[in-house]
Design an enzyme around this catalytic site. Structure first.
Site, short mmCIF file in Angstrom:
data_model
loop_
_atom_site.label_atom_id
_atom_site.label_comp_id
_atom_site.label_asym_id
_atom_site.label_seq_id
_atom_site.Cartn_x
_atom_site.Cartn_y
_atom_site.Cartn_z
CE LYS A 3 -3.94 -2.19 2.31
NZ LYS A 3 -4.95 -2.05 3.39
CE1 TYR A 43 -9.27 -2.83 0.44
CE2 TYR A 43 -8.21 -1.11 -0.86
CZ TYR A 43 -8.14 -2.20 0.01
OH TYR A 43 -6.91 -2.67 0.43
CG ASN A 106 -3.68 -2.14 6.85
OD1 ASN A 106 -3.56 -1.80 5.68
ND2 ASN A 106 -4.69 -2.85 7.29
CD GLU A 120 -8.68 -8.74 -3.87
OE1 GLU A 120 -7.59 -9.18 -3.48
OE2 GLU A 120 -9.59 -8.39 -3.10
P1 GDP Z 1 -7.88 -6.73 5.72
O1 GDP Z 1 -8.51 -7.86 4.96
O2 GDP Z 1 -7.01 -7.19 6.87
O3 GDP Z 1 -7.14 -5.75 4.83
O4 GDP Z 1 -9.06 -5.91 6.43
P2 GDP Z 1 -10.56 -5.49 5.97
O5 GDP Z 1 -10.97 -6.24 4.74
O6 GDP Z 1 -11.41 -5.56 7.18
O7 GDP Z 1 -10.40 -3.94 5.61
C1 GDP Z 1 -9.84 -3.54 4.38
C2 GDP Z 1 -8.95 -2.35 4.61
O8 GDP Z 1 -9.75 -1.25 5.04
C3 GDP Z 1 -7.92 -2.51 5.73
O9 GDP Z 1 -6.77 -3.20 5.33
C4 GDP Z 1 -7.62 -1.06 6.08
O10 GDP Z 1 -6.71 -0.46 5.14
C5 GDP Z 1 -8.99 -0.41 5.91
N1 GDP Z 1 -9.68 -0.31 7.20
C6 GDP Z 1 -10.24 -1.31 7.93
N2 GDP Z 1 -10.76 -0.84 9.08
C7 GDP Z 1 -10.52 0.51 9.07
C8 GDP Z 1 -10.83 1.58 9.98
O11 GDP Z 1 -11.41 1.39 11.04
N3 GDP Z 1 -10.39 2.83 9.60
C9 GDP Z 1 -9.74 3.07 8.43
N4 GDP Z 1 -9.36 4.33 8.12
N5 GDP Z 1 -9.45 2.10 7.55
C10 GDP Z 1 -9.82 0.84 7.87
#
Ligand code: GDP
Length: 131
Positions: A3, A43, A106, A120
């Site tokens: 990222k 996303y 992250n 993807e």
């Molecule tokens: P992943 O599969 O571990 O990447 O997590 P998710 O699918 O739940 O979320 C996708 C992405 O959205 C995450 O990797 C973060 O970059 C972002 N994200 C998730 N939760 C939050 C949040 O509470 N705040 C913000 N700003 N971004 C978030």
């Protein structure tokens, strides 16, 4: 995907090294930058989440490295290698623990299923770009 936070801090090489040393082979790779529209599409499943706008802004804020990786049990093993979404909860030695600053910024993305990995992969790469 690596990222924009990680590419801009110069972590791409170290992250790729860790991925390859963990046994993943690279089938396709590119350095590119998503437009807001492309980040929004990538996303789209999170469209209703409160952080969607922030996520789209962040993911289009700088270059990324997109890759298709291959390994036995790749989805689960990659998610183990990158660690929990929130780096504060990620295990020691994981990519997010080492390189991520926050739950939003992250460092890396990993597909959550073989089906989504295929979708993807098609988002970023044509057949001619896979080896
Ligand atoms: P992943 O599969 O571990 O990447 O997590 P998710 O699918 O739940 O979320 C996708 C992405 O959205 C995450 O990797 C973060 O970059 C972002 N994200 C998730 N939760 C939050 C949040 O509470 N705040 C913000 N700003 N971004 C978030």
């Amino acid at each position: 995907m690596i990222k924009p936070d990680a590419t801009q801090k110069g972590y791409s090489g170290a992250i790729l090294d860790q991925i390859i040393k963990a046994g993943f082979s690279v089938k396709a790779m590119k350095w590119t930058r998503l437009t807001k529209e492309q980040a929004g599409l990538f996303y789209e499943v999170h469209k209703e989440r409160p952080f969607y706008g922030e996520l789209v802004d962040f993911m289009s804020s700088g270059p990324i490295v997109a890759a298709i990786l291959e390994k036995e049990n790749a989805v689960a093993d990659f998610r183990k290698l990158i660690g929990a979404t929130n780096p504060a909860q990620a295990e020691d030695g994981t990519i997010r623990k080492l390189y991520a600053a926050s739950v939003g910024e992250n460092a890396v993305h990993g597909s959550d299923s073989d089906e989504n990995a295929a979708i993807e992969g098609d988002f970023f790469f044509s057949k001619l770009e896979r080896f």
